[in-house]
Scaffold this motif. Structure first.
Motif, PDB file in Angstrom:
ATOM      1  N   ASN A  86       0.821  -1.201   0.000  1.00  0.00           N
ATOM      2  CA  ASN A  86       0.000   0.000   0.000  1.00  0.00           C
ATOM      3  C   ASN A  86       0.863   1.262   0.000  1.00  0.00           C
ATOM      4  O   ASN A  86       0.539   2.256  -0.656  1.00  0.00           O
ATOM      5  CB  ASN A  86      -0.903  -0.030   1.228  1.00  0.00           C
ATOM      6  CG  ASN A  86      -1.772   1.200   1.361  1.00  0.00           C
ATOM      7  OD1 ASN A  86      -2.864   1.270   0.825  1.00  0.00           O
ATOM      8  ND2 ASN A  86      -1.294   2.179   2.102  1.00  0.00           N
ATOM      9  N   PHE A  87       1.980   1.200   0.719  1.00  0.00           N
ATOM     10  CA  PHE A  87       2.804   2.382   0.898  1.00  0.00           C
ATOM     11  C   PHE A  87       3.773   2.599  -0.259  1.00  0.00           C
ATOM     12  O   PHE A  87       4.292   3.691  -0.420  1.00  0.00           O
ATOM     13  CB  PHE A  87       3.561   2.272   2.219  1.00  0.00           C
ATOM     14  CG  PHE A  87       2.652   1.991   3.389  1.00  0.00           C
ATOM     15  CD1 PHE A  87       1.727   2.934   3.803  1.00  0.00           C
ATOM     16  CD2 PHE A  87       2.704   0.780   4.051  1.00  0.00           C
ATOM     17  CE1 PHE A  87       0.880   2.685   4.868  1.00  0.00           C
ATOM     18  CE2 PHE A  87       1.857   0.515   5.119  1.00  0.00           C
ATOM     19  CZ  PHE A  87       0.948   1.466   5.525  1.00  0.00           C
ATOM     20  N   VAL A  88       4.021   1.547  -1.056  1.00  0.00           N
ATOM     21  CA  VAL A  88       4.888   1.701  -2.227  1.00  0.00           C
ATOM     22  C   VAL A  88       4.270   2.697  -3.202  1.00  0.00           C
ATOM     23  O   VAL A  88       4.892   3.683  -3.614  1.00  0.00           O
ATOM     24  CB  VAL A  88       5.125   0.345  -2.918  1.00  0.00           C
ATOM     25  CG1 VAL A  88       5.935   0.532  -4.196  1.00  0.00           C
ATOM     26  CG2 VAL A  88       5.825  -0.630  -1.978  1.00  0.00           C
ATOM     27  N   THR A  89       3.015   2.434  -3.577  1.00  0.00           N
ATOM     28  CA  THR A  89       2.351   3.310  -4.539  1.00  0.00           C
ATOM     29  C   THR A  89       1.925   4.631  -3.894  1.00  0.00           C
ATOM     30  O   THR A  89       1.897   5.665  -4.567  1.00  0.00           O
ATOM     31  CB  THR A  89       1.133   2.598  -5.147  1.00  0.00           C
ATOM     32  OG1 THR A  89       0.369   1.976  -4.094  1.00  0.00           O
ATOM     33  CG2 THR A  89       1.580   1.514  -6.119  1.00  0.00           C
ATOM     34  N   ALA A  90       1.595   4.607  -2.590  1.00  0.00           N
ATOM     35  CA  ALA A  90       1.262   5.859  -1.911  1.00  0.00           C
ATOM     36  C   ALA A  90       2.455   6.803  -1.920  1.00  0.00           C
ATOM     37  O   ALA A  90       2.300   8.019  -2.096  1.00  0.00           O
ATOM     38  CB  ALA A  90       0.815   5.579  -0.482  1.00  0.00           C
ATOM     39  N   PHE A  91       3.650   6.255  -1.740  1.00  0.00           N
ATOM     40  CA  PHE A  91       4.867   7.063  -1.769  1.00  0.00           C
ATOM     41  C   PHE A  91       5.004   7.797  -3.105  1.00  0.00           C
ATOM     42  O   PHE A  91       5.402   8.962  -3.157  1.00  0.00           O
ATOM     43  CB  PHE A  91       6.076   6.158  -1.546  1.00  0.00           C
ATOM     44  CG  PHE A  91       7.394   6.806  -1.871  1.00  0.00           C
ATOM     45  CD1 PHE A  91       7.914   7.787  -1.046  1.00  0.00           C
ATOM     46  CD2 PHE A  91       8.106   6.431  -2.993  1.00  0.00           C
ATOM     47  CE1 PHE A  91       9.136   8.389  -1.342  1.00  0.00           C
ATOM     48  CE2 PHE A  91       9.318   7.017  -3.299  1.00  0.00           C
ATOM     49  CZ  PHE A  91       9.834   8.003  -2.469  1.00  0.00           C
ATOM     50  N   ILE A  92       4.625   7.137  -4.190  1.00  0.00           N
ATOM     51  CA  ILE A  92       4.754   7.727  -5.527  1.00  0.00           C
ATOM     52  C   ILE A  92       3.671   8.761  -5.799  1.00  0.00           C
ATOM     53  O   ILE A  92       3.936   9.837  -6.347  1.00  0.00           O
ATOM     54  CB  ILE A  92       4.722   6.617  -6.596  1.00  0.00           C
ATOM     55  CG1 ILE A  92       5.896   5.655  -6.401  1.00  0.00           C
ATOM     56  CG2 ILE A  92       4.738   7.214  -8.004  1.00  0.00           C
ATOM     57  CD1 ILE A  92       5.834   4.420  -7.279  1.00  0.00           C
TER      58      ILE A  92
END
Length: 402
Positions: free
Chosen positions: A56-62
């Motif tokens: 979830n946080f991988v794409t949220a970071f982007i």
């Protein structure tokens, strides 16, 4: 009641529902992979749990900086609704997953459309008087953090009663409810015409403009380090509770309770520390909270019962209440007017990066150090962060009160 207070309390409740829904899966994620999806090797379970939790946080970071830019252009409330309703749909779809990679893909999609908490933080910061910023950030964070920690408790309790899959449907309903409440009750005075007339700059240019402010890169780095240290052991806590508990009876409940007790103390202390930061300064509260959280993490590696673990998790929550709220307050203080959403968007990316890297590194290192070693490493990292923050933010030595 003043409008800023109405927005604050409504968004505090909405943040609680969103974060409770998002974290309900934590106490049974590793057990779900073990019992329903066919994984048997403990290290493999740890790796999958870490990657799924972090996806979830991988794409949220982007994507968070992009949503921050659009928020400054179209309004924060619109970002609240986009994120909340979108996540409610994705969460329901997770209930139909049959393979670990299904959960992984849906968690990544959820990160793309997430952003309720950054939008809520920006909206509150833009409407709150600056001399009440510490209280507002602490109150808002208490709702979100309490939801994030109490979510595992409710998730564990419901998993014992109804099984694992229904939790995803309940979670989707909570997200939908939070979004509806925000839609009906939150008011924002946002002039889209005036915002559209402002010169638009790229996300990268906005990042460069903000990073020349000396305090902001320091604060974003601190956000990353806090989340990295806190989240490293999180996916493996259910297995640690299983080891301490010694039986499978009510295991999901105890795993959720261990996670939720931190939210109880966090919910109590965050507004209190926020008020105190308005009086003595956010920097001082941040330093003390970093040191206190580090002290409370290390003993968790040496407990011999679930009861002992509960005591230290409770005390950890007391200091957690002074971490992210004070960072948010300091970010607002040092960010130029009109760029709040971008600033919080970048901070959300830093938070997401910590949320992403923490579980991944925790799952990878667990095979070498065990979860006991992760507690010690996390505490040591917070001690280092505390020392660095004291130097980088130039916090003056605390003077004794008379």
């Amino acid at each position: 009641m003043q409008r800023w207070k109405v927005n604050l309390y409504v968004l505090m409740g909405g943040s609680f529902l969103v974060m409770a829904g998002m974290t309900m899966i934590i106490p049974f994620l590793s057990l779900y992979l073990q019992h329903d999806l066919g994984l048997t090797d403990e290290h493999e379970i740890g790796l999958w749990a870490g990657f799924i939790f972090a996806a979830n946080f991988v794409t949220a970071f982007i994507f968070q900086p992009l949503w921050g830019k659009l928020s400054d252009k179209y309004g924060r409330k619109m970002m609240l609704l986009r994120s909340g309703f979108g996540m409610s749909i994705v969460m329901v779809l997770m209930g139909f997953a049959t393979e670990p990679w299904h959960l992984l893909a849906l968690r990544m999609l959820n990160g793309v459309i997430s952003g309720y908490m950054p939008a809520a933080t920006t909206l509150v910061s833009a409407t709150t008087p600056k001399d009440r910023m510490g209280f507002a950030m602490g109150t808002l964070q208490s709702g979100g953090t309490a939801g994030a920690i109490l979510g595992p408790f409710f998730g564990g309790l419901l998993a014992d009663s109804f099984g694992y899959r229904p939790i995803f449907y309940i979670t989707g309903s909570l997200l939908f409810l939070a979004s509806t409440i925000s839609w009906l009750l939150v008011k924002e005075n946002f002039d889209r015409t005036a915002a559209a007339l402002k010169k638009q700059v790229s996300v990268l240019r906005g990042f460069r403009d903000l990073m020349v402010i000396r305090q902001l890169p320091v604060l974003l780095s601190i956000t990353f380090l806090i989340q990295f240290a806190m989240l490293s052991p999180m996916p493996l806590i259910p297995l640690y509770v299983q080891k301490l508990h010694g039986t499978s009876e009510n295991l999901a409940f105890y795993a959720g309770f261990v996670g939720s007790v931190t939210g109880i103390s966090n919910m109590i202390c965050a507004p209190l520390l926020g008020r105190l930061s308005d009086r003595i300064g956010s920097k001082r509260i941040l330093i003390v909270s970093l040191a206190g959280a580090a002290v409370m993490l290390i003993p968790q590696a040496f407990v011999h019962s679930v009861g002992q673990l509960l005591v230290f998790r409770f005390l950890l929550g007391c200091f957690m209440g002074g971490l992210i709220p004070t960072v948010n307050s300091l970010i607002r203080r040092h960010t130029p007017d009109g760029m709040e959403s971008r600033s919080y968007g970048f901070n959300s990316s830093a938070l997401s990066l910590g949320n992403m890297m923490g579980p991944i590194m925790g799952g990878a290192l667990s095979g070498y150090f065990g979860i006991e070693g992760l507690f010690i490493l996390s505490g040591a990292l917070l001690f280092v962060t505390c020392a660095w923050a004291m130097r980088a933010l130039r916090v003056k030595k605390l003077e004794p009160t008379v």
